[in-house]
Write a protein that holds these residues in place. Structure first.
Motif, short mmCIF file in Angstrom:
data_model
loop_
_atom_site.label_atom_id
_atom_site.label_comp_id
_atom_site.label_asym_id
_atom_site.label_seq_id
_atom_site.Cartn_x
_atom_site.Cartn_y
_atom_site.Cartn_z
N ARG A 218 -39.49 0.53 -49.86
CA ARG A 218 -39.95 1.92 -49.51
C ARG A 218 -40.81 2.22 -50.80
O ARG A 218 -40.71 1.82 -52.14
CB ARG A 218 -38.76 2.84 -49.66
N PRO A 219 -42.00 2.66 -50.58
CA PRO A 219 -43.15 2.71 -51.68
C PRO A 219 -42.63 3.80 -52.57
O PRO A 219 -41.86 4.82 -52.59
CB PRO A 219 -44.28 3.47 -50.98
N ILE B 22 -49.72 4.34 -37.93
CA ILE B 22 -50.23 3.33 -38.40
C ILE B 22 -50.97 2.43 -37.71
O ILE B 22 -50.31 1.87 -36.91
CB ILE B 22 -49.29 2.97 -39.66
N VAL C 133 -48.80 3.15 -46.91
CA VAL C 133 -50.03 2.60 -46.11
C VAL C 133 -50.55 3.59 -45.10
O VAL C 133 -49.78 4.33 -44.62
CB VAL C 133 -49.41 1.29 -45.31
N LEU D 11 -44.08 2.23 -39.06
CA LEU D 11 -43.91 1.15 -40.00
C LEU D 11 -42.68 0.79 -40.21
O LEU D 11 -42.01 -0.56 -40.22
CB LEU D 11 -44.59 1.28 -41.46
N ARG D 12 -41.61 1.76 -40.18
CA ARG D 12 -40.16 1.44 -40.34
C ARG D 12 -39.66 0.62 -39.18
O ARG D 12 -38.81 -0.39 -39.35
CB ARG D 12 -39.39 2.65 -40.26
N ARG E 104 -42.46 9.32 -36.11
CA ARG E 104 -41.33 8.77 -36.60
C ARG E 104 -41.76 7.71 -37.65
O ARG E 104 -42.39 6.84 -36.96
CB ARG E 104 -39.85 8.78 -36.03
N GLY E 105 -41.02 7.33 -38.91
CA GLY E 105 -41.30 6.08 -39.59
C GLY E 105 -42.57 5.86 -40.04
O GLY E 105 -42.87 4.69 -40.19
N VAL E 106 -43.31 7.06 -40.24
CA VAL E 106 -44.89 6.85 -40.81
C VAL E 106 -44.79 7.11 -42.23
O VAL E 106 -45.91 7.00 -43.03
CB VAL E 106 -45.72 7.22 -39.82
N GLY E 107 -43.76 7.77 -42.97
CA GLY E 107 -43.97 7.85 -44.26
C GLY E 107 -43.61 9.42 -44.85
O GLY E 107 -43.92 9.77 -45.95
N LYS E 108 -43.13 10.17 -43.99
CA LYS E 108 -42.98 11.56 -44.12
C LYS E 108 -41.84 11.74 -45.35
O LYS E 108 -42.29 12.23 -46.49
CB LYS E 108 -42.74 12.48 -42.89
N THR E 109 -40.66 11.15 -45.30
CA THR E 109 -39.82 11.14 -46.26
C THR E 109 -40.27 10.68 -47.48
O THR E 109 -40.06 11.06 -48.71
CB THR E 109 -38.14 10.49 -45.58
N THR E 110 -40.71 9.40 -47.17
CA THR E 110 -41.06 8.66 -48.49
C THR E 110 -41.98 9.47 -49.32
O THR E 110 -42.04 9.65 -50.47
CB THR E 110 -41.74 7.47 -48.02
N ALA F 61 -36.94 -1.83 -45.15
CA ALA F 61 -37.42 -0.57 -45.11
C ALA F 61 -37.04 0.24 -46.26
O ALA F 61 -37.68 1.00 -46.98
CB ALA F 61 -36.91 0.16 -43.74
N1 LIG Z 1 -46.86 4.71 -44.52
C1 LIG Z 1 -46.04 4.02 -45.07
N2 LIG Z 1 -46.25 2.97 -46.13
C2 LIG Z 1 -45.37 2.34 -46.51
N3 LIG Z 1 -44.07 2.07 -45.92
C3 LIG Z 1 -43.66 2.86 -44.92
C4 LIG Z 1 -44.61 3.91 -44.44
N4 LIG Z 1 -44.24 4.57 -43.57
C5 LIG Z 1 -42.66 4.26 -43.46
N5 LIG Z 1 -42.57 3.10 -44.27
C6 LIG Z 1 -41.29 2.17 -44.60
O1 LIG Z 1 -40.30 2.89 -43.32
C7 LIG Z 1 -39.29 3.45 -44.29
C8 LIG Z 1 -39.05 4.81 -43.33
O2 LIG Z 1 -40.26 5.73 -43.77
P1 LIG Z 1 -39.99 7.26 -43.82
O3 LIG Z 1 -38.46 7.56 -44.07
O4 LIG Z 1 -40.71 7.82 -44.91
O5 LIG Z 1 -40.34 7.75 -42.55
P2 LIG Z 1 -40.42 9.08 -41.91
O6 LIG Z 1 -41.92 9.50 -41.40
O7 LIG Z 1 -39.87 10.31 -42.61
O8 LIG Z 1 -39.37 8.74 -40.46
P3 LIG Z 1 -38.44 9.89 -39.86
O9 LIG Z 1 -39.66 11.13 -39.10
O10 LIG Z 1 -37.94 9.21 -38.77
O11 LIG Z 1 -37.62 10.63 -40.94
C9 LIG Z 1 -39.74 3.55 -45.56
O12 LIG Z 1 -38.65 3.21 -46.48
C10 LIG Z 1 -40.82 2.54 -45.82
O13 LIG Z 1 -40.09 1.20 -46.23
#
Ligand SMILES: Nc1ncnc2c1ncn2[C@@H]1O[C@H](COP(=O)(O)OP(=O)(O)OP(=O)(O)O)[C@@H](O)[C@H]1O
Length: 366
Positions: free
Chosen positions: A12-13, A165, A20, A201-202, A48-54, A8
Motif C-alpha cells: 500500500r503506497p 488504472i 499509480v 489495482l487491488r 473500487r480498488g484504485v487508491g481512494k482509501t490509500t 495489496a
Molecule cells: N492507485 C494506486 N496505486 C498504488 N496502489 C494501489 C492503487 N490503488 C490501489 N492500490 C493497491 O490496492 C490496495 C487497495 O486500495 P484502496 O483501499 O486504496 O482502494 P479503494 O479505491 O479505497 O477501494 P474501495 O472502494 O474498494 O475501498 C492498496 O492497499 C494498494 O496496495
C-alpha cells in the motif's frame, strides 16, 4: 515461518509519489496541503480498488506531520463502512466522536466508505456537521456510485474523481513488486492479469498473489495464468483468423468446437475475437498502433497477422463479430449463432474476390 501478508497490504503506497495513475488527484491534494487550502469535506469518487482509501490515509499522515511508521490506528483516522453501518444511529455515534479534538496530532480524519449507502435520515443527520465541522475535523467521503449522492452533500464537498488504472501502469506496478519479491514472470502473464483486473489495482494484486501461490517455483507464466483465470489462450485467436483469411470454414468450425470442449463460453470467445480483430486493425497504422493493448512480446506477432489481413477484411470481420456479440444473449441456439458468424467470416475474402472479379467482367463487357 514468516507470516504471509497479501501484496495489496504490503505494498500500500506510503506517499503520494507511490500512487499509480492518479497524479491529477495527488498533485491537487499535495498543493492544497502545501498552500493550506484543503477543504474540510472531500468526496472521493471512482471504481473500487484504485487508491481512494490509500490517498485518504496518506493525506491524514501528511496533515498530521506523521512519518511513515505510523500505522492506520495511530493516524487519527476513523473509518466507517456505510455499507454495513448506514443507520441514523451510526451517524449519531460518529457525530458524537467528532466533538472531541484529537489527543495528538492536529487533525482527525473521518473516512466514510460507500457513503451512497447511508439512509436518507442518516444523510440528513450528517449534513449539519458536514457544513460546520470543527476546525480539526476532515471528512473524506468515498463512493463507487457518485450519481447516488444527494445534491446537498455534493455541493458541500470538494470532489475528486479517481481513474480506472491503465493496463500498462498496472503491469509496470506488478513488475516492480515481482522484482522486489524475487518472483519470476512472463510479460504476457502480467499483462493478462492487468487486463483481467479491469482498472482496479487491488484486484490485480489479489490475482497476482493467487497465481504466485499456485505456482510451485514462484514463476508467473502465461500458461499458469490462463489456466488459473480460465482464459482462452490467445494463440486460438491467431489460429482462427488464419483459418478465416484462408477461407477454411471447416477448420474454423472445428477450432470453435475444440474451444467449447475445453469448457469455454461461446460469448467470451466472440468478445475475445472482436478484441483480437480490433488489435489487428489498430496495428495496421503507425498512428493508432499505440492503442493496441497487448504485451510488447506479442506485438510482432500481431503485426505479422495484420500484414496478411486487408483493411476491408478486418472491417467486415469486426462488423460480423460485433453483430454476433450484440445478438448472442437473445439467440435460441447460441452455438449455431456463433457458427453462423464464423461461416460468414470465412467467406469475407471470397465475397471480396467475387465482387472484384465480377467488376472485372463488367469492365470487360463494357
Ligand atoms: N492507485 C494506486 N496505486 C498504488 N496502489 C494501489 C492503487 N490503488 C490501489 N492500490 C493497491 O490496492 C490496495 C487497495 O486500495 P484502496 O483501499 O486504496 O482502494 P479503494 O479505491 O479505497 O477501494 P474501495 O472502494 O474498494 O475501498 C492498496 O492497499 C494498494 O496496495
Amino acid at each position: 515461518m514468516e507470516k504471509f501478508v497479501v501484496s495489496a497490504r504490503k505494498y500500500r503506497p506510503k506517499g503520494f509519489d507511490e500512487v499509480v495513475g492518479q497524479s491529477h488527484i495527488t498533485t491537487t491534494l499535495k498543493n492544497a496541503i502545501d498552500n493550506n487550502q484543503l477543504a474540510q469535506a472531500l468526496l472521493f469518487c471512482g471504481p473500487r480498488g484504485v487508491g481512494k482509501t490509500t490517498c485518504a490515509r496518506i493525506l491524514a499522515r501528511m496533515i498530521n506531520d506523521f512519518d511513515e511508521s505510523h500505522d492506520g490506528n495511530a493516524l487519527n483516522i476513523f473509518e466507517l463502512d456505510a455499507a454495513s453501518n448506514n443507520s441514523v444511529d451510526d451517524i449519531r455515534n460518529l457525530i458524537d466522536q467528532v466533538r472531541y479534538p484529537p489527543q495528538y496530532g492536529k487533525y482527525k480524519v473521518y473516512i466514510i466508505d460507500e457513503v451512497h449507502m447511508l439512509s436518507t435520515q442518516a444523510f440528513n443527520a450528517f449534513l449539519k456537521t458536514l457544513e460546520e465541522p470543527p476546525p480539526y475535523a476532515i471528512f473524506i467521503l468515498a463512493t463507487t456510485e457518485k450519481h447516488k449522492i444527494i445534491p446537498t452533500i455534493l455541493s458541500r464537498c470538494q470532489i475528486f474523481d479517481f481513474n480506472r488504472i491503465q493496463v500498462n501502469d498496472i503491469a509496470d506496478h506488478l513488475k516492480q513488486i515481482a522484482d522486489r519479491e524475487s518472483i519470476k514472470y512472463e510479460d504476457e502473464a502480467l499483462h493478462l492479469i492487468s487486463q483481467k483486473a479491469d482498472g482496479a489495482l487491488r484486484d490485480a494484486l489479489s490475482i497476482f498473489d493467487l497465481i504466485v501461490t499456485f505456482s510451485s517455483d514462484r514463476n508467473v507464466t502465461y500458461q499458469s495464468t490462463i489456466s488459473n483465470l480460465h482464459i482462452l489462450d490467445y494463440e486460438y485467436y491467431f489460429k482462427m483468423v488464419d483459418h478465416l483469411l484462408s477461407e477454411d470454414m471447416s477448420a474454423a468450425l472445428l477450432t470453435f468446437d475444440e474451444i467449447l470442449k475445453q469448457g469455454f463460453d461461446g460469448h467470451n470467445f466472440i468478445v475475445g475475437l472482436s478484441e483480437h480483430l480490433r488489435n489487428l486493425m489498430v496495428s495496421k497504422d503507425n498512428t493508432t498502433i499505440q492503442l493496441m493493448e497487448v504485451p510488447d512480446a506479442a506485438k510482432a506477432k500481431y503485426a505479422e497477422q495484420a500484414n496478411k489481413s486487408s483493411l476491408s477484411f478486418l472491417l467486415s470481420a469486426l462488423n460480423i463479430a460485433n453483430k454476433c456479440d450484440l445478438s448472442y444473449k437473445g439467440a435460441k441456439n447460441q452455438r449455431l449463432h456463433v457458427e453462423l458468424a464464423l461461416m460468414k467470416l470465412a467467406h469475407i475474402n471470397a465475397a471480396v474476390s467475387m465482387s472484384s472479379s465480377s467488376a472485372d467482367e463488367v469492365k470487360k463487357k463494357v
